[in-house]
Design a protein around this motif. Structure first.
Motif, PDB file in Angstrom:
ATOM      1  N   PHE A 243       0.800  -1.226   0.000  1.00 38.02           N
ATOM      2  CA  PHE A 243       0.000   0.000   0.000  1.00 38.02           C
ATOM      3  C   PHE A 243       0.834   1.278   0.000  1.00 38.02           C
ATOM      4  N   LEU A 244       2.098   1.169   0.365  1.00 34.53           N
ATOM      5  CA  LEU A 244       2.938   2.357   0.364  1.00 34.53           C
ATOM      6  C   LEU A 244       3.407   2.699  -1.042  1.00 34.53           C
ATOM      7  N   TYR A 245       3.728   1.666  -1.829  1.00 39.44           N
ATOM      8  CA  TYR A 245       4.343   1.914  -3.129  1.00 39.44           C
ATOM      9  C   TYR A 245       3.493   1.506  -4.333  1.00 39.44           C
ATOM     10  N   TYR A 246       2.502   0.655  -4.126  1.00 40.34           N
ATOM     11  CA  TYR A 246       1.802   0.128  -5.302  1.00 40.34           C
ATOM     12  C   TYR A 246       0.299   0.416  -5.303  1.00 40.34           C
ATOM     13  N   ALA A 247      -0.406  -0.116  -4.324  1.00 41.57           N
ATOM     14  CA  ALA A 247      -1.872  -0.108  -4.383  1.00 41.57           C
ATOM     15  C   ALA A 247      -2.472   1.293  -4.427  1.00 41.57           C
ATOM     16  N   GLY A 248      -1.943   2.220  -3.576  1.00 45.76           N
ATOM     17  CA  GLY A 248      -2.505   3.570  -3.540  1.00 45.76           C
ATOM     18  C   GLY A 248      -2.432   4.261  -4.886  1.00 45.76           C
ATOM     19  N   GLY A 249      -1.245   4.223  -5.501  1.00 48.55           N
ATOM     20  CA  GLY A 249      -1.069   4.838  -6.813  1.00 48.55           C
ATOM     21  C   GLY A 249      -1.909   4.168  -7.872  1.00 48.55           C
ATOM     22  N   LYS A 250      -2.054   2.848  -7.753  1.00 45.79           N
ATOM     23  CA  LYS A 250      -2.867   2.092  -8.704  1.00 45.79           C
ATOM     24  C   LYS A 250      -4.337   2.520  -8.607  1.00 45.79           C
ATOM     25  N   ILE A 251      -4.802   2.737  -7.383  1.00 46.40           N
ATOM     26  CA  ILE A 251      -6.176   3.186  -7.171  1.00 46.40           C
ATOM     27  C   ILE A 251      -6.390   4.545  -7.820  1.00 46.40           C
ATOM     28  N   GLN A 252      -5.433   5.465  -7.599  1.00 48.88           N
ATOM     29  CA  GLN A 252      -5.546   6.802  -8.175  1.00 48.88           C
ATOM     30  C   GLN A 252      -5.526   6.749  -9.700  1.00 48.88           C
ATOM     31  N   LYS A 253      -4.677   5.887 -10.243  1.00 45.10           N
ATOM     32  CA  LYS A 253      -4.584   5.745 -11.699  1.00 45.10           C
ATOM     33  C   LYS A 253      -5.881   5.194 -12.277  1.00 45.10           C
ATOM     34  N   GLU A 254      -6.457   4.185 -11.620  1.00 45.43           N
ATOM     35  CA  GLU A 254      -7.703   3.599 -12.098  1.00 45.43           C
ATOM     36  C   GLU A 254      -8.856   4.593 -12.016  1.00 45.43           C
ATOM     37  N   MET A 255      -8.832   5.429 -10.987  1.00 50.00           N
ATOM     38  CA  MET A 255      -9.878   6.447 -10.875  1.00 50.00           C
ATOM     39  C   MET A 255      -9.738   7.481 -11.992  1.00 50.00           C
ATOM     40  N   GLY A 256      -8.489   7.717 -12.430  1.00 51.69           N
ATOM     41  CA  GLY A 256      -8.265   8.609 -13.566  1.00 51.69           C
ATOM     42  C   GLY A 256      -8.872   8.047 -14.831  1.00 51.69           C
ATOM     43  N   LYS A 257      -8.687   6.736 -15.049  1.00 52.21           N
ATOM     44  CA  LYS A 257      -9.279   6.078 -16.218  1.00 52.21           C
ATOM     45  C   LYS A 257     -10.804   6.103 -16.129  1.00 52.21           C
ATOM     46  N   HIS A 258     -11.320   5.902 -14.918  1.00 49.27           N
ATOM     47  CA  HIS A 258     -12.767   5.920 -14.705  1.00 49.27           C
ATOM     48  C   HIS A 258     -13.341   7.311 -15.000  1.00 49.27           C
ATOM     49  N   ALA A 259     -12.598   8.361 -14.635  1.00 52.63           N
ATOM     50  CA  ALA A 259     -13.061   9.729 -14.874  1.00 52.63           C
ATOM     51  C   ALA A 259     -13.231  10.004 -16.366  1.00 52.63           C
ATOM     52  N   VAL A 260     -12.328   9.461 -17.174  1.00 56.62           N
ATOM     53  CA  VAL A 260     -12.421   9.644 -18.626  1.00 56.62           C
ATOM     54  C   VAL A 260     -13.537   8.778 -19.199  1.00 56.62           C
ATOM     55  N   ARG A 261     -13.568   7.530 -18.767  1.00 51.94           N
ATOM     56  CA  ARG A 261     -14.531   6.574 -19.313  1.00 51.94           C
ATOM     57  C   ARG A 261     -15.971   6.931 -18.935  1.00 51.94           C
ATOM     58  N   LYS A 262     -16.187   7.306 -17.683  1.00 53.48           N
ATOM     59  CA  LYS A 262     -17.536   7.548 -17.182  1.00 53.48           C
ATOM     60  C   LYS A 262     -17.995   9.000 -17.370  1.00 53.48           C
ATOM     61  N   HIS A 263     -17.063   9.944 -17.167  1.00 50.49           N
ATOM     62  CA  HIS A 263     -17.446  11.365 -17.181  1.00 50.49           C
ATOM     63  C   HIS A 263     -16.824  12.144 -18.341  1.00 50.49           C
ATOM     64  N   ASN A 264     -15.958  11.503 -19.132  1.00 46.55           N
ATOM     65  CA  ASN A 264     -15.232  12.162 -20.218  1.00 46.55           C
ATOM     66  C   ASN A 264     -14.502  13.408 -19.717  1.00 46.55           C
ATOM     67  N   LYS A 265     -13.816  13.249 -18.592  1.00 41.49           N
ATOM     68  CA  LYS A 265     -13.030  14.326 -17.998  1.00 41.49           C
ATOM     69  C   LYS A 265     -11.682  13.759 -17.567  1.00 41.49           C
ATOM     70  N   SER A 266     -10.622  14.280 -18.146  1.00 39.10           N
ATOM     71  CA  SER A 266      -9.276  13.840 -17.779  1.00 39.10           C
ATOM     72  C   SER A 266      -8.814  14.553 -16.509  1.00 39.10           C
ATOM     73  N   ILE A 267      -8.208  13.800 -15.598  1.00 38.71           N
ATOM     74  CA  ILE A 267      -7.696  14.406 -14.358  1.00 38.71           C
ATOM     75  C   ILE A 267      -6.181  14.187 -14.258  1.00 38.71           C
ATOM     76  N   ALA A 268      -5.532  14.066 -15.412  1.00 36.64           N
ATOM     77  CA  ALA A 268      -4.094  13.790 -15.426  1.00 36.64           C
ATOM     78  C   ALA A 268      -3.255  14.996 -15.018  1.00 36.64           C
ATOM     79  N   LEU A 269      -3.777  16.210 -15.218  1.00 35.92           N
ATOM     80  CA  LEU A 269      -3.020  17.408 -14.877  1.00 35.92           C
ATOM     81  C   LEU A 269      -2.928  17.583 -13.362  1.00 35.92           C
ATOM     82  N   ASP A 270      -1.935  18.333 -12.935  1.00 34.00           N
ATOM     83  CA  ASP A 270      -1.710  18.610 -11.516  1.00 34.00           C
ATOM     84  C   ASP A 270      -2.918  19.348 -10.923  1.00 34.00           C
ATOM     85  N   ALA A 271      -3.205  19.086  -9.646  1.00 38.27           N
ATOM     86  CA  ALA A 271      -4.351  19.704  -8.980  1.00 38.27           C
ATOM     87  C   ALA A 271      -4.247  21.221  -8.971  1.00 38.27           C
ATOM     88  N   ARG A 272      -3.027  21.749  -8.833  1.00 40.87           N
ATOM     89  CA  ARG A 272      -2.868  23.210  -8.813  1.00 40.87           C
ATOM     90  C   ARG A 272      -3.237  23.828 -10.162  1.00 40.87           C
TER      91      ARG A 272
END
Length: 447
Positions: A243-272
């Motif tokens: 969970f320190l090095y793999y799972a957390g980042g994987k979850i965030q990455k999958e949510m990024g794919k979900h954002a594009v697939r479900k909402h057609n909104k990319s969240i790849a850019l930095d939050a700022r």
């Protein structure tokens, strides 16, 4: 100092930052220490020293030893330790780096490094090896100290308990006293209820941690004082690595794919960038189209792209790269900088490495989001609603990454370890305390 929430989400979602690792590690430390106190104070203190001491060495060891190396070795050779040797790989880019140096001192330093490239690269490689090695050595010293401290404390407590029991029962027979002493101890501990190599690792703080983490895990398993402690470390270290090095980042990455697939909104850019005004304003005025076109037309080689970054500070791709820390700014780094928006008026620090592949990726992500923006507006969605949705999806991805990891490392992992101990009647007491008690009995110190 005004704290920017977007900067916090940016840092927590940054895979190259140590801050998310520190947050996750703190939850592990707190959970493990609390769980160990349930089985006894001595074990709780032992775990506290191990977890908090290791955490400090793990997070601060390598940076501290690197700084020490910089102030001694690099200073002795008169070379600028802040220069990234990867800048020497492309001669054309290096010439641009010298040309656009932010001041004369930096330029002189670059010229000196230019004439001593082999020496500089060797010093950087040695710094990586030395700082990592000394940090590992510090952890080994901590392990020895912790074990010796715990052993001495348990001996003192057992002897004090025995002497107190003898005073309270001095009129009774020694055998009866011994029997009651042991019975009392067992009753107190019974339970009623049910964690090229230099280039790849040296320039990434997180990847540098992989080596240190491997050393810590190996040491903990090798230096385990009992099967009980070994099994605890197997569970803890396995979950930590996951969970320190793999799972957390994987979850965030999958949510990024979900954002594009479900909402057609990319969240790849930095939050700022997503929450800032520049991106939204460029989309609404359509000036983003010129920014993207200029970047494509002028950045036909690495050297030209590097020059473009210096000559076009108002270009959206350049501003986005600065806001995302893909481009480091000169004399802008403070210890609290990750909490703030970067000051874009400061010049680029040419000593820092700019990964031009990352700049191209930023360009691609802006272009992708702009196409999604135009599609959303064509369907009747407002600009405010679009960016509000992107912002929410970005924040949720970061929170999911951190939240799931904290739950797994701070609650579930120590819970599994504690439950295993509670369900085993022979494994409830701290094994080290058992062994030391028997040793003191064998030596005749207590009975």
């Amino acid at each position: 100092m005004a704290i920017n929430p977007a900067a916090i989400f940016s840092t927590l979602g940054n895979p190259n930052s140590l801050v998310p690792l520190a947050v996750k590690d703190l939850s592990t430390t707190a959970g493990m220490t609390a769980g160990s106190y349930v089985t006894g104070k001595e074990e709780g203190v032992d775990r506290f020293i191990d977890e908090f001491g290791t955490g400090m060495i793990w997070l601060l060891g390598i940076p501290a030893f690197k700084k020490l190396y910089d102030y001694t070795v690099f200073k002795a050779f008169g070379l600028d330790a802040n220069f990234d040797p990867r800048n020497l790989e492309n001669k054309d880019v290096f010439e641009k780096i010298k040309q656009y140096a932010p001041d004369s001192d930096v330029k002189k330093g670059l010229e000196k490094i230019s004439g001593k490239q082999k020496l500089f690269k060797n010093l950087v490689s040695t710094r990586f090896v030395v700082s990592t090695g000394l940090t590992i050595a510090s952890y080994l010293m901590l392990t020895k100290f912790k074990q010796k401290f715990t052993e001495n404390k348990i001996k003192q407590n057992l002897i004090a308990e025995y002497e107190e029991a003898q005073k309270q029962n001095n009129k009774q027979d020694n055998q009866e006293t011994d029997s009651k002493l042991i019975s009392t101890k067992e009753s107190d501990l019974s339970f009623k209820g049910i964690g090229p190599m230099v280039e790849q690792f040296a320039f990434s703080p997180v990847k540098n941690m992989y080596i240190l983490e491997a050393a810590i895990t190996g040491t903990r398993l090798k230096e385990s004082r009992s099967p009980q402690e070994l099994m605890g470390y197997v569970i803890k270290e396995g979950m930590t690595l996951m969970f320190l090095y793999y799972a957390g980042g994987k979850i965030q990455k999958e949510m990024g794919k979900h954002a594009v697939r479900k909402h057609n909104k990319s969240i790849a850019l930095d939050a700022r960038v997503i929450e800032g005004k520049d991106l939204k304003e460029a989309f609404e005025t359509k000036s983003v189209e010129k920014h993207l076109a200029d970047f494509k037309a002028e950045c036909t080689s690495d050297a030209k792209m590097y020059e473009f970054l210096h000559k076009n500070p108002d270009n959206l791709i350049v501003k986005t790269a600065k806001q995302s820390d893909a481009i480091k700014l000169y004399k802008a780094k403070k210890w609290y900088q990750f909490l703030k928006q970067p000051d874009l008026s400061k010049p680029i620090d040419t000593r820092a490495y700019i990964d031009l592949k990352e700049i191209k990726e930023i360009n691609k992500n802006i272009n992708e989001l702009y196409e999604q923006y135009k599609a959303a507006l064509a369907k009747g969605e407002t600009s405010d609603k679009f960016f509000k949705g992107v912002k929410k999806l970005k924040r949720n991805s970061v929170l999911a990454n951190i939240g799931v990891s904290i739950l797994a490392l701070g609650v579930i992992t120590p819970g599994i370890m504690l439950l295993k101990r509670l369900l085993s009647h022979e494994d409830t007491e701290f094994q080290t305390k058992k062994e030391i008690r028997q040793q003191l009995i064998d030596e005749g110190v207590i009975a």
